[in-house]
Design a protein around this motif. Structure first.
Motif, PDB file in Angstrom:
ATOM      1  N   ALA A   1      36.054  38.141  43.698  1.00 39.03           N
ATOM      2  CA  ALA A   1      36.606  37.063  44.749  1.00 39.03           C
ATOM      3  C   ALA A   1      37.981  37.287  44.188  1.00 39.03           C
ATOM      4  N   ASP A   2      38.490  37.400  42.604  1.00 42.13           N
ATOM      5  CA  ASP A   2      39.390  38.485  42.807  1.00 42.13           C
ATOM      6  C   ASP A   2      40.065  39.673  43.399  1.00 42.13           C
ATOM      7  N   GLU A   3      39.287  40.404  43.449  1.00 42.74           N
ATOM      8  CA  GLU A   3      40.132  41.425  44.764  1.00 42.74           C
ATOM      9  C   GLU A   3      40.114  41.096  46.228  1.00 42.74           C
ATOM     10  N   LYS A   4      40.169  40.189  46.538  1.00 44.44           N
ATOM     11  CA  LYS A   4      39.720  39.873  47.510  1.00 44.44           C
ATOM     12  C   LYS A   4      41.202  38.847  47.450  1.00 44.44           C
ATOM     13  N   ARG A   5      41.332  37.476  46.957  1.00 43.77           N
ATOM     14  CA  ARG A   5      42.534  37.375  46.386  1.00 43.77           C
ATOM     15  C   ARG A   5      44.105  37.784  47.064  1.00 43.77           C
ATOM     16  N   LEU A   6      43.530  39.093  45.538  1.00 42.92           N
ATOM     17  CA  LEU A   6      44.831  40.089  46.106  1.00 42.92           C
ATOM     18  C   LEU A   6      45.072  40.458  46.660  1.00 42.92           C
ATOM     19  N   GLY A   7      44.361  40.450  48.633  1.00 41.99           N
ATOM     20  CA  GLY A   7      44.461  41.300  49.377  1.00 41.99           C
ATOM     21  C   GLY A   7      44.319  42.821  49.380  1.00 41.99           C
ATOM     22  N   LYS A   8      46.016  43.308  50.442  1.00 43.87           N
ATOM     23  CA  LYS A   8      46.313  44.651  50.053  1.00 43.87           C
ATOM     24  C   LYS A   8      46.935  44.534  48.336  1.00 43.87           C
ATOM     25  N   ASN A   9      47.483  43.828  47.891  1.00 40.73           N
ATOM     26  CA  ASN A   9      47.158  44.128  46.605  1.00 40.73           C
ATOM     27  C   ASN A   9      46.011  44.244  45.235  1.00 40.73           C
ATOM     28  N   LYS A  10      45.125  44.686  45.806  1.00 36.75           N
ATOM     29  CA  LYS A  10      43.966  44.632  45.405  1.00 36.75           C
ATOM     30  C   LYS A  10      44.020  46.025  44.092  1.00 36.75           C
ATOM     31  N   ILE A  11      43.444  46.302  42.910  1.00 31.65           N
ATOM     32  CA  ILE A  11      43.237  46.698  41.829  1.00 31.65           C
ATOM     33  C   ILE A  11      41.639  47.874  42.764  1.00 31.65           C
ATOM     34  N   GLY A  12      40.858  47.728  43.855  1.00 35.37           N
ATOM     35  CA  GLY A  12      40.261  48.568  44.248  1.00 35.37           C
ATOM     36  C   GLY A  12      39.227  48.697  42.952  1.00 35.37           C
ATOM     37  N   THR A  13      38.889  47.349  42.217  1.00 36.80           N
ATOM     38  CA  THR A  13      38.009  47.601  41.419  1.00 36.80           C
ATOM     39  C   THR A  13      36.347  48.464  42.182  1.00 36.80           C
ATOM     40  N   THR A  14      35.726  48.283  41.082  1.00 36.27           N
ATOM     41  CA  THR A  14      34.090  48.900  41.193  1.00 36.27           C
ATOM     42  C   THR A  14      33.488  47.610  41.448  1.00 36.27           C
ATOM     43  N   LYS A  15      34.247  46.508  40.846  1.00 38.72           N
ATOM     44  CA  LYS A  15      33.623  44.417  41.428  1.00 38.72           C
ATOM     45  C   LYS A  15      32.005  45.398  40.512  1.00 38.72           C
ATOM     46  N   ARG A  16      31.538  45.626  39.461  1.00 41.53           N
ATOM     47  CA  ARG A  16      30.869  45.273  38.672  1.00 41.53           C
ATOM     48  C   ARG A  16      31.221  43.976  37.457  1.00 41.53           C
ATOM     49  N   GLY A  17      31.561  43.535  38.068  1.00 37.55           N
ATOM     50  CA  GLY A  17      32.400  42.393  36.568  1.00 37.55           C
ATOM     51  C   GLY A  17      32.667  42.923  35.204  1.00 37.55           C
ATOM     52  N   ILE A  18      33.080  44.130  35.179  1.00 35.24           N
ATOM     53  CA  ILE A  18      34.217  44.543  34.131  1.00 35.24           C
ATOM     54  C   ILE A  18      35.447  44.036  33.395  1.00 35.24           C
ATOM     55  N   GLY A  19      35.809  43.458  34.751  1.00 36.74           N
ATOM     56  CA  GLY A  19      36.920  42.621  34.217  1.00 36.74           C
ATOM     57  C   GLY A  19      37.553  41.152  33.795  1.00 36.74           C
ATOM     58  N   PRO A  20      36.250  40.591  34.263  1.00 35.77           N
ATOM     59  CA  PRO A  20      35.975  39.495  33.533  1.00 35.77           C
ATOM     60  C   PRO A  20      35.098  39.074  32.576  1.00 35.77           C
ATOM     61  N   CYS A  21      34.533  40.524  32.533  1.00 34.28           N
ATOM     62  CA  CYS A  21      33.805  40.353  31.017  1.00 34.28           C
ATOM     63  C   CYS A  21      34.690  40.568  30.033  1.00 34.28           C
ATOM     64  N   TYR A  22      35.473  41.606  30.090  1.00 34.34           N
ATOM     65  CA  TYR A  22      36.570  42.240  28.747  1.00 34.34           C
ATOM     66  C   TYR A  22      37.714  40.663  28.897  1.00 34.34           C
ATOM     67  N   GLN A  23      37.464  39.606  30.367  1.00 35.79           N
ATOM     68  CA  GLN A  23      38.855  38.636  29.817  1.00 35.79           C
ATOM     69  C   GLN A  23      37.933  37.367  28.674  1.00 35.79           C
ATOM     70  N   ASP A  24      36.776  37.643  29.476  1.00 37.59           N
ATOM     71  CA  ASP A  24      35.795  36.643  28.682  1.00 37.59           C
ATOM     72  C   ASP A  24      35.907  36.917  27.235  1.00 37.59           C
ATOM     73  N   LYS A  25      35.868  37.912  27.161  1.00 36.50           N
ATOM     74  CA  LYS A  25      35.877  38.582  25.820  1.00 36.50           C
ATOM     75  C   LYS A  25      36.661  38.289  24.429  1.00 36.50           C
ATOM     76  N   VAL A  26      37.791  38.516  25.712  1.00 36.54           N
ATOM     77  CA  VAL A  26      39.363  38.329  24.916  1.00 36.54           C
ATOM     78  C   VAL A  26      39.297  37.448  25.037  1.00 36.54           C
ATOM     79  N   ALA A  27      39.231  36.217  25.564  1.00 35.08           N
ATOM     80  CA  ALA A  27      38.839  34.887  25.275  1.00 35.08           C
ATOM     81  C   ALA A  27      38.522  34.126  24.346  1.00 35.08           C
ATOM     82  N   ARG A  28      37.606  34.634  23.562  1.00 36.35           N
ATOM     83  CA  ARG A  28      36.462  34.409  22.851  1.00 36.35           C
ATOM     84  C   ARG A  28      35.473  33.997  23.155  1.00 36.35           C
ATOM     85  N   ARG A  29      34.996  33.751  24.344  1.00 32.96           N
ATOM     86  CA  ARG A  29      34.017  32.577  24.855  1.00 32.96           C
ATOM     87  C   ARG A  29      33.154  33.652  26.116  1.00 32.96           C
ATOM     88  N   GLY A  30      33.007  34.995  25.578  1.00 34.68           N
ATOM     89  CA  GLY A  30      32.334  35.999  25.790  1.00 34.68           C
ATOM     90  C   GLY A  30      30.455  35.583  25.215  1.00 34.68           C
TER      91      GLY A  30
END
Ligand code: GDP
Ligand code: IMO
Ligand code: MG
Length: 434
Positions: free
Chosen positions: A115-144
């Motif tokens: 969903a994040d990649e879609k939202r970014l459109g042409k500015n997307k990162i080109g992630t592997t869409k494996r959920g890596i970024g959101p999982c690390y986000q939850d880790k550092v936000a201490r809710r993982g």
């Protein structure tokens, strides 16, 4: 006792899997310390070709214990499938140890990544869409949610309820997407826990005890310098520390225990996903023309540069010594394995980028502002090739064509680190040790 860290020195896919597999026989433990199944490490032994995403490449050796460290993020469904695939080939995963502190990739992480990649459109990162970024986000936000949480249904349910309250609100209100129920995730993930539970342990203690007993440890990096969240081409990076320092935080082994850092460096450069890439030779479909487009396509086709994880065509370009020198510094490289040298047998002349130029200024080191990197023009040195001479059977440095030796010596000098290994093919035995 020895502890060696293997790291990628460019934008990933340098051949870390091959070199890890090559030297794993000398180590008692092989440890993944960052990333998750965004990684794709190819190991080829004889007729068997394996694309490993989570399992450390040392799994092939019976005397070697594979460890997934606390710095990794684990999609348990993917790991269970990978273990089944290995078992079906007669490769035992019984010895696998998984850190109790590694974070778990949940179904909503994968949806949010897309969903994040879609939202970014042409500015997307080109992630592997494996959920890596959101999982690390939850880790550092201490809710993982960590592997240890899966082992206690009551705690798991409580943590899941808490995190889903917030995540479901984001999914529905920000993205207009379907929400998740606690029950559906609980059921699926408790099944995984039943399979993986016996492998989960305090791996930091395990590794430190092992070192006290004189055992040898190999840390298998994932991704590469330029994809590191601190040192890479941010924001076009992954969400973890893929530099040598990350091997310590991602495993619980202190820096004073590390003896050597082996950088894996491709004899040219590739990148998957978006972001700046100064030596890129644009493919025709990406607007490239003339000899550059031909050379880019040749690197891609001869080098089989298609992603191990997503199958995407990798962007290709000449060797970038600015990246090489930067990697030597950031990782503190003690030696290098130069890979895919055989691919360069397809060229009359080879180019090496020694610096960048932008707005009339020369940059021998990375420019402070990334905007400069986007517009940087490579300053090239040209070296003669060894076109048509097959090097895939060479058993020693002396057997290589003179121009291949000169190319290696030139890179070694310009990067400033000894090239101990030269890889001349994907197979374990296609490696020259100097
Ligand atoms: P990793 O992610 O760093 O482990 O690298 P990948 O496995 O994603 O990509 C490297 C690719 O190059 C794989 O397909 C390897 O089998 C292949 N490979 C590794 N070393 C060599 C080499 O020296 N020559 C050739 N031709 N292929 C190689
Ligand atoms: P190995 O270990 C190459 C890239 C993705 C994307 C960016 C962010 O095989 O070298 P992510 O899904 O991590 O959030 O994507 O990072 N990327 C890789 N590129 N090799 C990898 O791993 C990669 N892991 C992530 O393409 O540009
Ligand atoms: Mg790879």
């Amino acid at each position: 006792m020895s502890a060696t860290v293997i790291v990628g020195t460019q934008w990933g896919d340098e051949g870390k899997g091959k070199i890890t597999d090559l030297i794993s026989g000398d180590y008692d433990y092989v440890v993944r310390c960052a990333g998750g199944n965004n990684a794709g490490h190819t190991v080829i032994v004889g007729d068997t070709k394996l694309g490993l995403h989570l399992m450390p490449s040392g799994v092939m050796y019976e005397n070697c214990t594979p460890v997934i460290g606390n710095g990794c993020v684990i999609d348990p469904g993917v790991l269970v499938k990978e273990m089944a695939m290995l078992n079906s080939l007669g490769i035992s995963c019984e010895r696998l140890k998984i850190s109790c502190d590694a974070h778990v990739i949940m179904p909503y992480h994968k949806v949010l990544d897309g969903a994040d990649e879609k939202r970014l459109g042409k500015n997307k990162i080109g992630t592997t869409k494996r959920g890596i970024g959101p999982c690390y986000q939850d880790k550092v936000a201490r809710r993982g949610i960590r592997m240890q949480d899966l082992l206690d249904e009551k705690i798991f349910k409580l943590k899941l309820e808490t995190v889903l309250e917030r995540t479901n609100a984001i999914l529905s209100k920000v993205y207009g997407l379907q929400t998740f129920s606690v029950e559906e995730i609980l059921e699926e993930y408790l099944d995984y826990a039943r399979i993986l539970g016996k492998h989960v342990t305090e791996t930091a203690q395990l590794l430190n005890d092992a070192m006290r007993e004189g055992k040898n440890i190999l840390f298998e990096g994932a991704q590469g310098t330029m994809l590191d969240v601190d040192h890479g081409t941010y924001p076009f990076v992954t969400s973890s520390s893929c530099c040598s320092g990350g091997a310590c935080t991602g495993s619980g082994v202190g820096p004073t225990r590390i003896d050597s850092v082996l950088g894996i460096m491709k004899a040219y450069t590739t990148r998957v996903g978006e972001g700046p890439f100064p030596t890129e030779l644009f493919f025709e479909e990406n607007g490239g023309t003339g000899q550059d487009a031909v050379d880019g396509e040749t690197l891609c086709q001869v080098g089989h540069e298609f992603g191990t994880t997503t199958g995407r065509k990798r962007r290709c370009g000449w060797f970038d010594a600015v990246v090489g020198r930067y990697a030597a510094d950031i990782h503190g490289l003690t030696e290098i394995a130069l890979t895919k040298l055989d691919v360069l047998s397809a060229f009359d002349t080879l180019k090496v980028c020694v610096a960048y130029e932008c707005n009339g200024e020369r940059y021998d080191y990375f420019p402070m502002q990334q905007s400069v990197l986007f517009h940087a023009k490579p300053v090239y040195e040209e070296l003669p090739g060894w076109k048509g001479q097959d090097i895939t059977e060479a058993k020693s440095f002396d057997e290589l064509p003179e121009n291949a030796k000169s190319y290696i010596n030139y890179l070694e000098k310009i990067v400033g680190v000894k090239m101990k290994y030269v890889s001349t093919g994907p197979d374990r035995n296609q490696t020259i040790i100097r």
